[in-house]
Design a protein around this motif. Sequence first.
Motif, mmCIF file in Angstrom:
data_model
loop_
_atom_site.group_PDB
_atom_site.id
_atom_site.type_symbol
_atom_site.label_atom_id
_atom_site.label_comp_id
_atom_site.label_asym_id
_atom_site.label_seq_id
_atom_site.Cartn_x
_atom_site.Cartn_y
_atom_site.Cartn_z
ATOM 1 N N ARG A 94 0.831 -1.195 0.000
ATOM 2 C CA ARG A 94 0.000 0.000 0.000
ATOM 3 C C ARG A 94 0.869 1.250 0.000
ATOM 4 O O ARG A 94 1.944 1.303 0.606
ATOM 5 C CB ARG A 94 -0.894 0.022 1.231
ATOM 6 C CG ARG A 94 -2.056 -0.944 1.210
ATOM 7 C CD ARG A 94 -2.748 -0.996 2.564
ATOM 8 N NE ARG A 94 -3.147 0.332 3.021
ATOM 9 C CZ ARG A 94 -3.289 0.660 4.297
ATOM 10 N NH1 ARG A 94 -3.008 -0.211 5.248
ATOM 11 N NH2 ARG A 94 -3.684 1.881 4.636
ATOM 12 N N GLU A 149 3.629 1.270 2.943
ATOM 13 C CA GLU A 149 3.174 1.001 4.303
ATOM 14 C C GLU A 149 4.232 0.318 5.161
ATOM 15 O O GLU A 149 4.373 0.616 6.345
ATOM 16 C CB GLU A 149 1.903 0.153 4.285
ATOM 17 C CG GLU A 149 1.304 -0.027 5.679
ATOM 18 C CD GLU A 149 0.151 -1.003 5.699
ATOM 19 O OE1 GLU A 149 -0.549 -1.052 6.728
ATOM 20 O OE2 GLU A 149 -0.041 -1.720 4.709
ATOM 21 N N GLN A 187 -7.015 7.601 4.360
ATOM 22 C CA GLN A 187 -7.003 6.197 3.946
ATOM 23 C C GLN A 187 -8.079 5.882 2.912
ATOM 24 O O GLN A 187 -7.883 5.029 2.040
ATOM 25 C CB GLN A 187 -7.183 5.304 5.171
ATOM 26 C CG GLN A 187 -6.004 5.348 6.136
ATOM 27 C CD GLN A 187 -6.165 4.371 7.283
ATOM 28 O OE1 GLN A 187 -5.945 3.179 7.129
ATOM 29 N NE2 GLN A 187 -6.579 4.883 8.433
ATOM 30 N N GLU A 234 -6.913 6.122 -0.808
ATOM 31 C CA GLU A 234 -5.758 5.367 -1.291
ATOM 32 C C GLU A 234 -6.042 4.703 -2.641
ATOM 33 O O GLU A 234 -7.144 4.215 -2.886
ATOM 34 C CB GLU A 234 -5.370 4.275 -0.288
ATOM 35 C CG GLU A 234 -4.756 4.792 0.992
ATOM 36 C CD GLU A 234 -4.408 3.666 1.958
ATOM 37 O OE1 GLU A 234 -4.323 2.503 1.509
ATOM 38 O OE2 GLU A 234 -4.229 3.947 3.158
ATOM 39 N N PRO A 282 -3.069 -0.958 -4.222
ATOM 40 C CA PRO A 282 -1.685 -1.240 -3.827
ATOM 41 C C PRO A 282 -0.796 -1.583 -5.020
ATOM 42 O O PRO A 282 -1.275 -2.048 -6.067
ATOM 43 C CB PRO A 282 -1.833 -2.450 -2.889
ATOM 44 C CG PRO A 282 -3.235 -2.368 -2.386
ATOM 45 C CD PRO A 282 -4.043 -1.813 -3.522
ATOM 46 N N VAL A 320 -6.190 -2.656 1.154
ATOM 47 C CA VAL A 320 -6.683 -1.296 1.391
ATOM 48 C C VAL A 320 -7.793 -1.378 2.450
ATOM 49 O O VAL A 320 -8.770 -2.107 2.267
ATOM 50 C CB VAL A 320 -7.239 -0.679 0.104
ATOM 51 C CG1 VAL A 320 -7.805 0.709 0.391
ATOM 52 C CG2 VAL A 320 -6.158 -0.587 -0.964
#
Length: 298
Positions: A154, A234, A251, A254, A257, A295
Amino acid sequence: MLVSSVEEGSLSAAARKLRIPVATLTRNVNDLEAKVGTKLLIRTTRRLELTEAGSDYVASAKQILEHVDEQERRAAGEFLAPRGELVVTTPVQVARLRVLPVISQFLAAYPDIKIRLLQSDSNVDFVDAHVDVAIRLGRLRDSSLVATRVGSLRMVVVASPDLLDKCGEPEAPENLRDYPCVVFESPNLSPWRFRNPDTEQVFTIANEPRLIVSSPDAAVDAAIDGIGATLVLEHDVAAAVSAGKLRHILQEFEVEPIPVHLLHLSRNVMPMKLRAFIDFAVPRLREKLAEFGRVPSV
């Protein structure tokens, strides 16, 4: 010698690598051009450039050298038992946080194999560097490589509690345009990308960073010190978040990923050392990356 000259960028650099006089190398290149009857190299004061014929010649020569290298490995018994040297390339931070622990376990399990680890955030050329295995982030472009997905990472925005108390928590990515930021310059992370949760559209945000750095560790340290919010992978901030030194923000915006793949060249017969590493590393890398690719629902 021609291949070495091209790889090193100059005749003098190639001569140093091969430990021969420059005059000897120059004479050999001239003899080769005379033998094939065409110009292969254009030599300038700054660099070497291949002619069209030279490009074709070097590409064929690299294939031949790769075939010779494979035959030498076969003769050394690498196709009969897991032994010999493996060349593995991986991004710097991924190597430190995720790959090195797997390599340590692998070396303990296979005492007849040694590994040369090339840590680089640029894609290392398989043929030029004699690479056996690569761990790479992002979308794949080279279809000549065999790819096995091992996970994802992420991209997260974090900030220190002190900064959030002082400046407030951004409610949307657009608020970052005037927010103190620390930018880690990376191909996978620049520019800062976000996803509209309603339309799923991905967009970028241009901010005015107070600090620009070239490593994720520096970005994390600066964020902890309250210099600004930062966007990193992350796993780079997991320890700081767990310790309460940083907090996740935005968040719900986002993007997907970044995929992580293990890659190797397609071979008619795979050396046993390579087969052993793939079988050993893939499940362990998947386990180590599993917690970083999801996520969160907000």
